[in-house]
Design an enzyme around this catalytic site. Sequence first.
Site, PDB file in Angstrom:
ATOM      1  N   ARG A 260      10.411   6.367   5.857  1.00 40.93           N
ATOM      2  CA  ARG A 260      11.564   5.869   5.092  1.00 40.93           C
ATOM      3  C   ARG A 260      12.736   6.833   5.259  1.00 40.93           C
ATOM      4  O   ARG A 260      13.873   6.427   5.485  1.00 40.93           O
ATOM      5  CB  ARG A 260      11.218   5.748   3.588  1.00 40.93           C
ATOM      6  CG  ARG A 260      10.182   4.710   3.225  1.00 40.93           C
ATOM      7  CD  ARG A 260      10.703   3.301   3.406  1.00 40.93           C
ATOM      8  NE  ARG A 260      11.942   3.069   2.671  1.00 40.93           N
ATOM      9  CZ  ARG A 260      12.020   2.751   1.372  1.00 40.93           C
ATOM     10  NH1 ARG A 260      10.923   2.590   0.659  1.00 40.93           N
ATOM     11  NH2 ARG A 260      13.198   2.563   0.788  1.00 40.93           N
TER      12      ARG A 260
ATOM     13  N   HIS B 237      13.908  -6.163   0.637  1.00 41.69           N
ATOM     14  CA  HIS B 237      13.832  -4.694   0.681  1.00 41.69           C
ATOM     15  C   HIS B 237      14.000  -4.273   2.148  1.00 41.69           C
ATOM     16  O   HIS B 237      13.046  -3.856   2.805  1.00 41.69           O
ATOM     17  CB  HIS B 237      12.470  -4.270   0.112  1.00 41.69           C
ATOM     18  CG  HIS B 237      12.348  -2.827  -0.248  1.00 41.69           C
ATOM     19  ND1 HIS B 237      13.388  -1.923  -0.115  1.00 41.69           N
ATOM     20  CD2 HIS B 237      11.286  -2.110  -0.741  1.00 41.69           C
ATOM     21  CE1 HIS B 237      12.965  -0.726  -0.522  1.00 41.69           C
ATOM     22  NE2 HIS B 237      11.698  -0.816  -0.898  1.00 41.69           N
TER      23      HIS B 237
ATOM     24  N   GLN C 230      12.751  -0.820   3.584  1.00 37.72           N
ATOM     25  CA  GLN C 230      11.300  -0.731   3.697  1.00 37.72           C
ATOM     26  C   GLN C 230      10.827  -1.370   5.017  1.00 37.72           C
ATOM     27  O   GLN C 230      10.056  -0.775   5.767  1.00 37.72           O
ATOM     28  CB  GLN C 230      10.642  -1.458   2.506  1.00 37.72           C
ATOM     29  CG  GLN C 230       9.138  -1.415   2.532  1.00 37.72           C
ATOM     30  CD  GLN C 230       8.608  -0.010   2.305  1.00 37.72           C
ATOM     31  OE1 GLN C 230       8.976   0.640   1.338  1.00 37.72           O
ATOM     32  NE2 GLN C 230       7.735   0.473   3.187  1.00 37.72           N
TER      33      GLN C 230
ATOM     34  N   CYS D 221       3.782  -0.743   1.201  1.00 42.76           N
ATOM     35  CA  CYS D 221       5.059  -0.071   0.918  1.00 42.76           C
ATOM     36  C   CYS D 221       4.906   1.020  -0.134  1.00 42.76           C
ATOM     37  O   CYS D 221       5.727   1.939  -0.179  1.00 42.76           O
ATOM     38  CB  CYS D 221       6.097  -1.093   0.478  1.00 42.76           C
ATOM     39  SG  CYS D 221       5.548  -2.109  -0.908  1.00 42.76           S
TER      40      CYS D 221
ATOM     41  N   ASP E 260       1.085  -5.679  -0.657  1.00 42.41           N
ATOM     42  CA  ASP E 260       1.935  -5.101  -1.697  1.00 42.41           C
ATOM     43  C   ASP E 260       1.366  -5.558  -3.040  1.00 42.41           C
ATOM     44  O   ASP E 260       0.503  -6.454  -3.087  1.00 42.41           O
ATOM     45  CB  ASP E 260       3.391  -5.590  -1.490  1.00 42.41           C
ATOM     46  CG  ASP E 260       4.392  -4.952  -2.457  1.00 42.41           C
ATOM     47  OD1 ASP E 260       4.045  -3.957  -3.131  1.00 42.41           O
ATOM     48  OD2 ASP E 260       5.537  -5.461  -2.537  1.00 42.41           O
TER      49      ASP E 260
ATOM     50  N   ARG F 265      19.755  -0.456  -6.004  1.00 46.87           N
ATOM     51  CA  ARG F 265      18.487  -1.142  -6.333  1.00 46.87           C
ATOM     52  C   ARG F 265      18.754  -1.964  -7.580  1.00 46.87           C
ATOM     53  O   ARG F 265      19.057  -1.404  -8.639  1.00 46.87           O
ATOM     54  CB  ARG F 265      17.369  -0.125  -6.558  1.00 46.87           C
ATOM     55  CG  ARG F 265      16.104  -0.743  -7.118  1.00 46.87           C
ATOM     56  CD  ARG F 265      14.902   0.173  -7.053  1.00 46.87           C
ATOM     57  NE  ARG F 265      14.402   0.299  -5.696  1.00 46.87           N
ATOM     58  CZ  ARG F 265      13.180   0.726  -5.366  1.00 46.87           C
ATOM     59  NH1 ARG F 265      12.335   1.068  -6.309  1.00 46.87           N
ATOM     60  NH2 ARG F 265      12.808   0.816  -4.109  1.00 46.87           N
TER      61      ARG F 265
HETATM   62  N1   CP Z   1       8.390   1.580  -1.356  1.00 47.67           N
HETATM   63  C1   CP Z   1       9.371   1.868  -2.236  1.00 47.67           C
HETATM   64  O1   CP Z   1      10.486   1.362  -2.161  1.00 47.67           O
HETATM   65  O2   CP Z   1       9.008   2.770  -3.170  1.00 47.67           O
HETATM   66  P1   CP Z   1       9.856   3.164  -4.466  1.00 47.67           P
HETATM   67  O3   CP Z   1       9.874   1.958  -5.354  1.00 47.67           O
HETATM   68  O4   CP Z   1       9.110   4.318  -5.064  1.00 47.67           O
HETATM   69  O5   CP Z   1      11.247   3.531  -4.036  1.00 47.67           O
HETATM   70  N1  NVA Z   2       7.319  -5.676  -4.425  1.00 50.60           N
HETATM   71  C1  NVA Z   2       7.464  -4.400  -5.076  1.00 50.60           C
HETATM   72  C2  NVA Z   2       7.927  -3.383  -4.089  1.00 50.60           C
HETATM   73  C3  NVA Z   2       8.129  -1.993  -4.646  1.00 50.60           C
HETATM   74  C4  NVA Z   2       8.574  -1.025  -3.591  1.00 50.60           C
HETATM   75  C5  NVA Z   2       8.435  -4.534  -6.238  1.00 50.60           C
HETATM   76  O1  NVA Z   2       9.459  -5.183  -6.074  1.00 50.60           O
HETATM   77  O2  NVA Z   2       8.135  -3.999  -7.309  1.00 50.60           O
END
Ligand code: CP
Ligand code: NVA
Length: 302
Positions: free
Chosen positions: A289, A129, A132, A261, A222, A102
């Site tokens: 997930r 992502h 997701q 998400c 989101d 990440r």
């Molecule tokens: N939806 C998602 O990726 O959640 P987190 O940021 O908690 O991993």
């Molecule tokens: N769009 C959000 C998704 C988190 C799972 C972010 O990038 O913070």
Amino acid sequence: MRHVVVPEDLSAHEVEAVFAVSADLQEKYEQGRRDALLPGRVLALVFEKQSLRTRVSFQAAMVHLGGSSLFLGEDTGFASSREGIADFGRVLSEYVDVIVCRSKAHDTIVQLASVAEVPVINGLSDYCHPCQALADIYTLKRHVGRVAGLTLTFVGDGNNVARSLAMLCGLLGMRFVLAAPKAYQFEPAFCSHLAAVVPQAEIVQTTDPVEAVTGASVVYTDVWASMGQEKERARRMQDLRAYQVNEALMKHCPDALFMHCLPARRGEEVTDGVIDGPQSVVVEEAANRMHVQKGLLAWLLT
Ligand code: CP
Ligand code: NVA
């Protein structure tokens, strides 16, 4: 060896294959069984941003599959002045069998994948992502039985999650609609890339949320300010306030599922009434997930 850095790293056929493994493992899991498909295998999670779902679902998945995982946060010095990504990735590849990353900048994951000698999975970047979107479309498939021909409408910021859903919908023969102010719609470069990867993709962008949700099988939203966009928060709240998914909007699509998400900013992009309401499948999405990532890990490593 395969990486999953963007959704289009998988073909439609491969997504179906991953879903089949996921569904099999989910069924066994729900019966209390754990198939140790990856004994002795190690997953490294290299994370530059916060996470609950991605981190824990991958770690639990590895335990269920008979393997183990290592969570590597900031103290390992990834993407810092301590050492370059090339040395980091080459060395880490000597210890583990698969890496989930990440990152703040998408290019960091691209660089890691270019040097790693084990599969690299994108666990979220500012660009996309993929895990997701895979879990979301898997969730839809389990509700409806099919996905081709259905419409997923995303209301709000055309962000990392929206891009991933648009790409996956295109690959799987679904229609994708984005309802957002012009400045929050997809960049022309992404639209051209999507059209090049999936020439038959049906992507519609509109500023009208009511028109967008009418006839949709899924309404998705989101947060309006993603991780890394905190400084833009005040402006984004102002710009996107007409795009809240609330009970009035959901009246235009009474048969649609509501997805998010998570984490959600209740009272901003979505109301309590919708996220806790009868159309919402957000907890199931989060649960899926883990099932889909198990399928992905087993598919990549066996
Ligand atoms: N939806 C998602 O990726 O959640 P987190 O940021 O908690 O991993
Ligand atoms: N769009 C959000 C998704 C988190 C799972 C972010 O990038 O913070």
